[in-house]
Design an enzyme around this catalytic site. Structure first.
Site, PDB file in Angstrom:
ATOM      1  N   ARG A   1       3.019 -35.925  26.624  1.00  0.00           N
ATOM      2  CA  ARG A   1       2.947 -34.485  26.351  1.00  0.00           C
ATOM      3  C   ARG A   1       1.907 -34.242  25.260  1.00  0.00           C
ATOM      4  NH1 ARG A   1       5.653 -31.795  22.127  1.00  0.00           N
ATOM      5  NH2 ARG A   1       5.591 -29.529  22.300  1.00  0.00           N
TER       6      ARG A   1
ATOM      7  N   ILE B 234     -21.873   2.676  33.151  1.00  0.00           N
ATOM      8  CA  ILE B 234     -21.829   1.867  34.374  1.00  0.00           C
ATOM      9  C   ILE B 234     -22.284   0.458  34.023  1.00  0.00           C
ATOM     10  CG2 ILE B 234     -22.835   1.561  36.677  1.00  0.00           C
ATOM     11  CD1 ILE B 234     -23.000   4.627  36.822  1.00  0.00           C
TER      12      ILE B 234
ATOM     13  N   GLU C 225       9.873 -24.700  26.278  1.00  0.00           N
ATOM     14  CA  GLU C 225      10.370 -25.104  24.965  1.00  0.00           C
ATOM     15  C   GLU C 225      11.416 -24.113  24.470  1.00  0.00           C
ATOM     16  OE1 GLU C 225       8.169 -27.225  21.755  1.00  0.00           O
ATOM     17  OE2 GLU C 225       6.467 -26.271  22.750  1.00  0.00           O
TER      18      GLU C 225
ATOM     19  N   SER D 279       4.824 -37.576  22.540  1.00  0.00           N
ATOM     20  CA  SER D 279       4.068 -36.336  22.347  1.00  0.00           C
ATOM     21  C   SER D 279       2.913 -36.591  21.383  1.00  0.00           C
ATOM     22  CB  SER D 279       4.966 -35.233  21.786  1.00  0.00           C
ATOM     23  OG  SER D 279       5.868 -34.776  22.763  1.00  0.00           O
TER      24      SER D 279
ATOM     25  N   ASP E   5     -23.711  -3.497  34.127  1.00  0.00           N
ATOM     26  CA  ASP E   5     -24.867  -4.264  34.611  1.00  0.00           C
ATOM     27  C   ASP E   5     -24.354  -5.676  34.896  1.00  0.00           C
ATOM     28  OD1 ASP E   5     -26.417  -2.012  33.908  1.00  0.00           O
ATOM     29  OD2 ASP E   5     -26.711  -2.771  31.874  1.00  0.00           O
TER      30      ASP E   5
ATOM     31  N   THR F 254     -16.049  21.285  50.439  1.00  0.00           N
ATOM     32  CA  THR F 254     -15.112  20.367  49.772  1.00  0.00           C
ATOM     33  C   THR F 254     -14.690  19.285  50.768  1.00  0.00           C
ATOM     34  OG1 THR F 254     -13.163  21.676  50.402  1.00  0.00           O
ATOM     35  CG2 THR F 254     -14.168  22.162  48.257  1.00  0.00           C
TER      36      THR F 254
ATOM     37  N   HIS G 212      10.705 -19.663  15.901  1.00  0.00           N
ATOM     38  CA  HIS G 212       9.806 -20.670  15.357  1.00  0.00           C
ATOM     39  C   HIS G 212      10.202 -20.920  13.905  1.00  0.00           C
ATOM     40  CE1 HIS G 212       5.358 -22.151  14.913  1.00  0.00           C
ATOM     41  NE2 HIS G 212       6.219 -23.138  15.054  1.00  0.00           N
TER      42      HIS G 212
ATOM     43  N   GLU H 152      33.247 -19.320  25.293  1.00  0.00           N
ATOM     44  CA  GLU H 152      33.549 -19.546  23.884  1.00  0.00           C
ATOM     45  C   GLU H 152      32.321 -19.988  23.098  1.00  0.00           C
ATOM     46  OE1 GLU H 152      35.593 -21.040  26.366  1.00  0.00           O
ATOM     47  OE2 GLU H 152      36.766 -19.215  26.220  1.00  0.00           O
TER      48      GLU H 152
ATOM     49  N   HIS I 198       3.924 -24.010  25.534  1.00  0.00           N
ATOM     50  CA  HIS I 198       4.212 -24.359  24.140  1.00  0.00           C
ATOM     51  C   HIS I 198       4.928 -23.173  23.484  1.00  0.00           C
ATOM     52  CE1 HIS I 198       2.847 -24.367  19.788  1.00  0.00           C
ATOM     53  NE2 HIS I 198       3.480 -25.518  19.890  1.00  0.00           N
ATOM     54  N   ASN I 199       6.041 -23.448  22.787  1.00  0.00           N
ATOM     55  CA  ASN I 199       6.812 -22.385  22.127  1.00  0.00           C
ATOM     56  C   ASN I 199       6.962 -21.178  23.051  1.00  0.00           C
ATOM     57  OD1 ASN I 199       6.995 -24.048  19.942  1.00  0.00           O
ATOM     58  ND2 ASN I 199       5.605 -22.890  18.626  1.00  0.00           N
TER      59      ASN I 199
ATOM     60  N   ASP J  45      13.429 -23.730  20.886  1.00  0.00           N
ATOM     61  CA  ASP J  45      13.631 -24.203  19.512  1.00  0.00           C
ATOM     62  C   ASP J  45      14.888 -23.558  18.943  1.00  0.00           C
ATOM     63  OD1 ASP J  45      11.332 -25.583  19.762  1.00  0.00           O
ATOM     64  OD2 ASP J  45      10.101 -24.282  18.521  1.00  0.00           O
TER      65      ASP J  45
END
Length: 737
Positions: free
Chosen positions: A529, A632, A319, A502, A634, A173, A334, A371, A289-290, A321
Site C-alpha cells: 500500500r 468564446i 479508510e 505500507s 480558443d 420567431t 483525522h 447496543e 486515502h482518509n 480512522d
C-alpha cells in the site's frame, strides 16, 4: 410536481425553512422560492441531478431523524461538487411523488445514452436558457444570444440565413420543430458526411455490404462483421423504411459514430472481462486515502458522503480512522487535527447500504449491534473460524493468496494482528503472542496514536474489555496483516502473502529508483500500500502511475481532489465492469520477472507499438467556468501519455480561434509506446490563453488496452470526472507494431 409543493429545505438541525418547489412545464427545470418573500431562491436542471436518496441518508437528515420520520425525507444529489439538497415533505405521499417523479425524469440519461436523446435534451436545455421572456418562441436577437452561450462565433449574415431557413411559418420567431431544424443546420458535420460518402456509392445511403466494408477497413472489426452491421442498422437507423431495406442513412451513420459502439473505449471492456481467479496481489485495486474527508486534511469536513462517493466511483479499499467518542462510542475523523467527526455506526450503516450496490467484490461490511458492541460478521458472511477457502489458506501456511472471485461479498480488514494467522483458527500456543508492528514512515507515527480499526482500545472500557476487544478485532484480520517493511530480502525470507506493508510516496519513489526490479518481484506475491505524504495537507495527490509501474496494488489517493491524478485513477478503473480490480500484465505477475520500468527492454513480449492519432474535430465544447459573458473559447487538444518513463510524452494541436462549437483541427500526433500494457492515454481540451495559463475545458482518460482503432468519438468529462454531453472529440486511431 408541476402544481408545486411546499417542503422544508434543511441545512442543519437548527436551519429548516419552508420553500415552494415546482417543476417547470419543460419538465427539465425545478425552481424553488421562499414561502415568506415569494422570491425565486434558486433553480436547477434535471440534467444536473445524479440520484435521489430516500430516508435519512445524509448527515443533515440524520440529525433531525427524531423529529421527522424517514418516509417524509429525501436527498437530491447533484453531479460534481455541488452540495446535496436535503428536503422534508409534508407527508409520505408527497415525498414519494417527488422521489419517483425525479427518478423517472433522470432515468433516460442512464448509460448508454443514445445520441438522439442527448441531442434532444441538450436542445431543450439551450432553448430554455435563451428564451428570456419565456414565451416559447425565439426571435433573432435571442438566437444571437444563444449562439454566444453555445460557444459559436458566427457571421451575423450566416446566422440570419440559417434562422430564416428554419422559420417555415415566416413569423420572425422559431418555435418547436423550427428550432430543431435550426439546431440541425447548425450542427451539420461535414467531416462525417465526407467519410460517409467515401463508402456510399450513391452518397445517400450505406448498403449492408458498404457498411461491412467500412467496419472492416476503417474500424478493424474482423469478427462477425455482417451481424454487427445488421445490429447497428437496427439500433441506430432512424428511418423504418431504411431499416427494412437493411441500409444506413447519413443520420444513422452519425448516430452510430456517436454511440458507445463508436466510442474510443472498447465497449466489450466496459463489462467484467478479465480473469478474477488470480491471487489478490496480481491486481491493481482502486484505493482511497482518509476516505471520510471531503476537503483538506487539517480542518476539512468528515462526512459519510466521502464513502458514498468513493464507492460509487468504484473504490474498493476504504479508510476508517476511529477515535474515542462520547460514552465510549467510536468516532471517525483525522486524529490530532481540527476535522469534523462522524459516528462510526453511521459509517458502517453507509457501507451496508452502498458497498454491494453494483455486485462489486471485497467490500467492507462490518455491523454494530443495537447496543453499540464490537465488530462482528453479518450472517451472510462466513465466520472466519468456519470452513471454506480461508481455512485452506491457513492450512497451507498462508502461502497462498485468495482471489477476488473467492472473496466476493466478503470483507478483508487490514490491520494489526495478535500472533499468527493460524492462531485465529486453532488458538494461540503456549508462548505469549506477538502483536504485529504497524506501518513505517510518517503515517505510522500518527497511526501509533490512533485506532485505525486495528484492535486499539477505547479508554472508557475496563482493561479486561480492552483486551477482549483487541483479540476480537485481531481475529477479524485474516489476510491483510500489517508488517513493517525492512527490505525486499527480509520480506522474501520472513514475510507471507497474507501480510502487507505500507510505504509513503517518498519511500516508494526511492525504492523504484534504487531497486525497481526487486519492487516488481515483491509485488508479484505480496500486497503493498502507498499513501500520500503528510505534507499534502491540502489533500493534493501524487502520481499513481509511477507506483503502478512497479506493480503496487493499493495506491491510495485523495478521491475528493480533482485533477490529473484522479483522471488517471478513473481512467484505469473504468474498465472491467468498474469493479475496482484490474489484472496486472503477465510480466508483472511473475515472481522471477526481469522487468524494470526504467529499462523497457527488460519486458518480455513483442516490441514497441506506434500510436497514431488524427485529431479531426470537436463538438459543442463547454464554456470555461467563470468566463466573461459572451466569451468564446480558443480550443486546443493535448494528448498525454502516462506509463514507464520512456513512454511519458505529450503533444498538442494548434488552437482554433473563437470556436468551441465545431472546431476543426485535422492534425496528426504520433507516439511510440515501449510498454503499452502500462500506458494510459489522456485527451485534454484547453482554452488557449497567450498571456496566462490555459483554462481546462474537458478531458477523457483510458488505458491503452481499452482503445478501439478507427474513426471514434471521445466523450469528454468535466474536471470532476462527470460526463458533459454532448461535448466530444472526433478522432482516427491507428495502432501499428
Amino acid at each position: 410536481m408541476q402544481q408545486g409543493t411546499l417542503m422544508r429545505k434543511v441545512k442543519s438541525k437548527s436551519w429548516k425553512k419552508q420553500r415552494y418547489f415546482k417543476l417547470q412545464e419543460d419538465c427539465m427545470t425545478i425552481w424553488y422560492q421562499s414561502k415568506r418573500t415569494g422570491k425565486t431562491e434558486s433553480a436547477f436542471s434535471i440534467s444536473d441531478v445524479e440520484t435521489v436518496r430516500e430516508g435519512h441518508q445524509s448527515e443533515v437528515l440524520q440529525s433531525v431523524a427524531e423529529e421527522f420520520p424517514p418516509e417524509r425525507c429525501f436527498t437530491i444529489v447533484f453531479y460534481g461538487r455541488r452540495g446535496n439538497l436535503d428536503l422534508i415533505a409534508g407527508s409520505a405521499e408527497e415525498a414519494q411523488c417527488w422521489v419517483q417523479g425525479l427518478r423517472q425524469l433522470i432515468e433516460p440519461r442512464s448509460f448508454p445514452l443514445t445520441f438522439a436523446l442527448v441531442s434532444c435534451t441538450w436542445i431543450r436545455d439551450w432553448f430554455q436558457k435563451a428564451d428570456k421572456n419565456k414565451d416559447g418562441r425565439m426571435n433573432f436577437k435571442e438566437v444571437q444570444r444563444l449562439l454566444k452561450m453555445m460557444n459559436v462565433d458566427m457571421n451575423e449574415d450566416h446566422a440570419l440565413r440559417l434562422f430564416q431557413d428554419a422559420d417555415k411559418s415566416e413569423s420572425g420567431t422559431l418555435e418547436g420543430e423550427e428550432f430543431v431544424l435550426f439546431y440541425k443546420a447548425l450542427t451539420q458535420r461535414e467531416e462525417v458526411l465526407s467519410l460517409f460518402q467515401e463508402f456510399s456509392e450513391d452518397g445517400k445511403k450505406l448498403t449492408l455490404l458498404e457498411l461491412v466494408d467500412f467496419l472492416r477497413q476503417e474500424q478493424l472489426e474482423d469478427e462477425g462483421t455482417e451481424e454487427l452491421a445488421m445490429e447497428l442498422i437496427d439500433k441506430y437507423e432512424p428511418s423504418e423504411t431504411a431499416r427494412a431495406r437493411h441500409v444506413l442513412s447519413a443520420d444513422g451513420f452519425l448516430m452510430y459514430l456517436c454511440s458507445p459502439e463508436g466510442s474510443i473505449f472498447n465497449p466489450q471492456h466496459r463489462a467484467l472481462w478479465q480473469d478474477m481467479s488470480q491471487p489478490l496481489c496480481h491486481y491493481f485495486i482502486s484505493s482511497s486515502h482518509n476516505t471520510y474527508l471531503i476537503e483538506d486534511q487539517i480542518r476539512g469536513q468528515s462526512s459519510i458522503e466521502g464513502y458514498i462517493r468513493a464507492l460509487k466511483r468504484g473504490c474498493r479499499c476504504l479508510e476508517v480512522d476511529c477515535w474515542d467518542g462520547p460514552n465510549g462510542e467510536p468516532m471517525v475523523y483525522h486524529g490530532h487535527t481540527f476535522t469534523s467527526k462522524i459516528p462510526f455506526r453511521e459509517v458502517v450503516s453507509t457501507l451496508g447500504k452502498y458497498a454491494f450496490k453494483q455486485g462489486k467484490t471485497l467490500l467492507p461490511h462490518p455491523l454494530l449491534n443495537a447496543e453499540g458492541s464490537w465488530l462482528c460478521w453479518p450472517p451472510a458472511v462466513q465466520d472466519p473460524r468456519g470452513q471454506g477457502p480461508w481455512r485452506r489458506w491457513v492450512a497451507q501456511g498462508a502461502s497462498l493468496s485468495p482471489t477476488p472471485q473467492e472473496l466476493k461479498h466478503k470483507i478483508l480488514l487490514k490491520g494489526k494482528k495478535i500472533g499468527r494467522l493460524e492462531d485465529t483458527l486453532d488458538g494461540p500456543g503456549d508462548e505469549a503472542p506477538d502483536v504485529s508492528d504497524d506501518d513505517n514512515g510518517a503515517e505510522a507515527e500518527e497511526e501509533r496514536r490512533r485506532a485505525k480499526v486495528r484492535g486499539t482500545q477505547h479508554g472508557s472500557a475496563l482493561q479486561k474489555d480492552k483486551e477482549s476487544l483487541a483479540q476480537a478485532l485481531s481475529d477479524c484480520v485474516i489476510y491483510c496483516k500489517n508488517v513493517p517493511f525492512r527490505g525486499f530480502q527480509e520480506a522474501r525470507s520472513h514475510s507471507r502473502p497474507s501480510e502487507i506493508s505500507s510505504l509513503s510516496e517518498a519511500k516508494a519513489r526511492k525504492l523504484i529508483r534504487d531497486e525497481g526490479n526487486e519492487f516488481v518481484r515483491h509485488n508479484a506475491w505480496q500486497l503493498t500500500r502507498i499513501y500520500p505524504s503528510g505534507m499534502r495537507t491540502d489533500s493534493s495527490n501524487y502520481s499513481p502511475q509511477e507506483m503502478w509501474n512497479v506493480g503496487c496494488q493499493i495506491v491510495a489517493l485523495n478521491f475528493q481532489t480533482a485533477g490529473t491524478e484522479m483522471d488517471l485513477c478513473d481512467g484505469l478503473f473504468s474498465q472491467n465492469g468498474c469493479c475496482g480490480y484490474v489484472l496486472k500484465p503477465p510480466f508483472m505477475r511473475d515472481e522471477e520477472t526481469l522487468f524494470n520500468p526504467s529499462d523497457p527492454s527488460s519486458r518480455e513480449g513483442p516490441g514497441p507499438v506506434t500510436l497514431t492519432i488524427q485529431v479531426i474535430s470537436g463538438q459543442q465544447l463547454p464554456k470555461v467556468a467563470n468566463s466573461k459573458e459572451g466569451a468564446i473559447i480558443d480550443p486546443l487538444v493535448r494528448v498525454e501519455i502516462y506509463g514507464v518513463p520512456a513512454d511519458q510524452a505529450h503533444q498538442e494541436t494548434k488552437y482554433i480561434e473563437n470556436n468551441g462549437f465545431n472546431p476543426r483541427w485535422d492534425e496528426t500526433l504520433q507516439f511510440q509506446l515501449h510498454v503499452p500494457e502500462l500506458a494510459l492515454i489522456r485527451f485534454v481540451v484547453e482554452d488557449y490563453d497567450k498571456t496566462s495559463r490555459n483554462d481546462f475545458v474537458g478531458q477523457f482518460t483510458l488505458a491503452f488496452a481499452n482503445i478501439k482503432p478507427g474513426y471514434r468519438h471521445i466523450h469528454l468529462l468535466s474536471k470532476d470526472g462527470t460526463s458533459i454531453p454532448p461535448s466530444s472529440l472526433f478522432v482516427h486511431i491507428r495502432i501499428t507494431e
